[in-house]
Design an enzyme around this catalytic site. Sequence first.
Site, mmCIF file in Angstrom:
data_model
loop_
_atom_site.group_PDB
_atom_site.id
_atom_site.type_symbol
_atom_site.label_atom_id
_atom_site.label_comp_id
_atom_site.label_asym_id
_atom_site.label_seq_id
_atom_site.Cartn_x
_atom_site.Cartn_y
_atom_site.Cartn_z
ATOM 1 N N THR A 57 -0.943 13.586 -12.453
ATOM 2 C CA THR A 57 0.370 14.230 -12.566
ATOM 3 C C THR A 57 1.241 13.450 -13.550
ATOM 4 O O THR A 57 1.977 14.041 -14.352
ATOM 5 C CB THR A 57 1.071 14.314 -11.191
ATOM 6 O OG1 THR A 57 0.140 14.748 -10.223
ATOM 7 C CG2 THR A 57 2.257 15.249 -11.225
ATOM 8 N N GLU A 87 10.530 -0.374 -11.385
ATOM 9 C CA GLU A 87 11.670 -0.022 -10.548
ATOM 10 C C GLU A 87 12.204 -1.298 -9.911
ATOM 11 O O GLU A 87 11.664 -2.375 -10.128
ATOM 12 C CB GLU A 87 11.218 0.976 -9.469
ATOM 13 C CG GLU A 87 10.667 2.267 -10.052
ATOM 14 C CD GLU A 87 10.361 3.315 -8.989
ATOM 15 O OE1 GLU A 87 9.446 3.096 -8.179
ATOM 16 O OE2 GLU A 87 11.050 4.358 -8.981
ATOM 17 N N THR A 107 -1.840 9.701 -10.716
ATOM 18 C CA THR A 107 -1.969 9.346 -12.137
ATOM 19 C C THR A 107 -2.130 10.590 -13.013
ATOM 20 O O THR A 107 -1.542 10.678 -14.095
ATOM 21 C CB THR A 107 -3.143 8.359 -12.321
ATOM 22 O OG1 THR A 107 -2.791 7.148 -11.644
ATOM 23 C CG2 THR A 107 -3.409 8.043 -13.785
ATOM 24 N N GLU A 114 5.415 5.721 -11.520
ATOM 25 C CA GLU A 114 4.773 4.848 -10.523
ATOM 26 C C GLU A 114 3.582 5.636 -9.988
ATOM 27 O O GLU A 114 3.762 6.614 -9.277
ATOM 28 C CB GLU A 114 5.780 4.513 -9.430
ATOM 29 C CG GLU A 114 5.533 3.164 -8.799
ATOM 30 C CD GLU A 114 4.540 3.262 -7.665
ATOM 31 O OE1 GLU A 114 3.352 2.929 -7.904
ATOM 32 O OE2 GLU A 114 4.924 3.669 -6.576
ATOM 33 N N GLY A 156 3.770 9.309 -7.958
ATOM 34 C CA GLY A 156 2.738 10.255 -7.510
ATOM 35 C C GLY A 156 1.406 9.924 -8.136
ATOM 36 O O GLY A 156 1.152 8.778 -8.515
ATOM 37 N N CYS A 200 0.473 3.472 -1.758
ATOM 38 C CA CYS A 200 -0.117 3.090 -3.048
ATOM 39 C C CYS A 200 -0.407 1.586 -3.098
ATOM 40 O O CYS A 200 -1.196 1.135 -3.916
ATOM 41 C CB CYS A 200 0.781 3.518 -4.192
ATOM 42 S SG CYS A 200 2.471 2.956 -4.024
ATOM 43 N N ASN A 245 3.905 10.450 0.711
ATOM 44 C CA ASN A 245 3.421 9.408 1.628
ATOM 45 C C ASN A 245 4.553 8.616 2.298
ATOM 46 O O ASN A 245 4.463 8.258 3.459
ATOM 47 C CB ASN A 245 2.437 8.474 0.914
ATOM 48 C CG ASN A 245 3.036 7.794 -0.282
ATOM 49 O OD1 ASN A 245 3.924 8.345 -0.941
ATOM 50 N ND2 ASN A 245 2.575 6.608 -0.588
#
Length: 480
Positions: free
Chosen positions: A230, A461, A228, A248, A226, A282, A150
């Site tokens: 994954t 992060e 949830t 994240e 990416g 997101c 994205n």
Amino acid sequence: METLANYINGEFTAPSSRNYLDVFEPATGQIYAQTPDSNSADVDTAVQAAAHAFGAWSTFSANDRSKILHAIADGIEKRLDEFAEFESRDTGKPLALAKSVDIPRAVTNFRFFADHILEFETESILGGNGSKNKIVQKPLGVVGCISPWNLPLYLFSWKIAPALAAGNCVVGKPSELTPYTAFKLGTICTEAGLPKGVLNIVHGSGQNTGSAITSHSEIKAISFTGGTKTGETISRTAAPQFKKLSLELGGKNPNIIFADCDFDTMLATTIKSSFSNQGEICLCGSRILVEDSIYERFRDAFVEKTNSLIVGDPNENNTDLGALISKGHLEKVLGYVALAEKEGGTVLTGGEKTLVNGRCAGGYFMEPTIIDGLSADCRTNQEEIFGPVVTLIPFSSEAEAVTIANSTQYGLAATVWSGAPEKANRVAEQIDAGIVWINCWMVRDLRTPFGGMKNSGLGREGGDEALRFFAEPKNVCTAE
Ligand code: TXE
């Protein structure tokens, strides 16, 4: 048609299997490039290159690493227009957005960590109690960075910049749907004087390349952004090897709008927080909770403003929404509109595929969509849609707004709109989210921790948090 290559040990190389994936331009639906679908042998070659480079890179002074990161930022900045065109072509997002947000932010990510590493305390001494403790933050070694489609270069650089600044060597993988700017980053890194093997960019699918990275025994940490699901798979692979994990993941962010807010500012920002980047951020607010005394006023004004948004060719200056990332994703998002209707919702505007004439006739466009009349616990209001679709939910009290806001498995971001600072802060405190914006959205100070609660992720992060993630503290205690 262009064929992309991996960037391993400072060289552009073909995948050993010679397997490639098609890269589509979402705005036209046409294939325009082929990207490697790398396997575990390619990932291993990259890991060995990184492990070899680590010996020297980890001994570079913070100042020397900082200079190289600044040179990478300079390299991207010099080619900002070109990079923005690449990013827009790969994602379908408006070119103007790539120019004003994506690429400038990638530049800022490198600059920010180039500067921040100079302020980061990598060595401290604690005395007393008859001993002296020397605490040193040591780089981990080889780390893996995996990013989504994205905000391709924006999120890729958000991971690799702190990893490199802290003295690690990286094996990175961009999304196979949007590999192009990461591919071009290789040349910039070479020109900036980044030593061979310090950053390796391996392209391919999650199943082949991604899982080879997460399962590689010499990779010490994984930073992932990416979906949830994954994130769950990656945790299952990485946890038994005791890798550090920063995840994240998805969100289902609430926007809470109180009647006492500054209506016009709120409305203008809510349009952005709903439909920027086609809603494929997101941090977009996808559940709009509105105090019932202004519900009708908000609904009508919001629908009217949404109807004036232009869905079109990403290259046109007046385009507000470009194409969605893929045919499959467009179908998924349209599927959620159908589900919402089945669940008793009313589509107030949008809900359909948009046909854009000319070169974009085969593109994956969709109307910005507003739905109301749904219960807070239905699937449409619980699952991440990740497209230009928002729902409206009325509430009658602070407590009810908080309960609805916290009623999903996610906890990434939230927005509170109110003219009463005490109330806004009280509500913000009760919301389970990694970031709550009061009377604003997407305002970011890169020193602050960034990440999600609940199923939106693990770890943070940004700023010191990112540098600490990519380091291992070691204490040497000497008797005095
Ligand atoms: O994500 P994936 P996708 C959400 C959003 C979207 C959904 C799926 O809901 O619809 O995720 O999107 C790599 N081991 N977000 O399919 O699959 C993959 O190749 C290792 C939210 O793009 O999670 C890519 O590089 N890696 C998000 C990266 O993981 C694997 C932004 C992300 O892909 C892997 C994007 C595996 N087993 C989507 N499987 C946000 N919160 O910002 C895939 N990958």
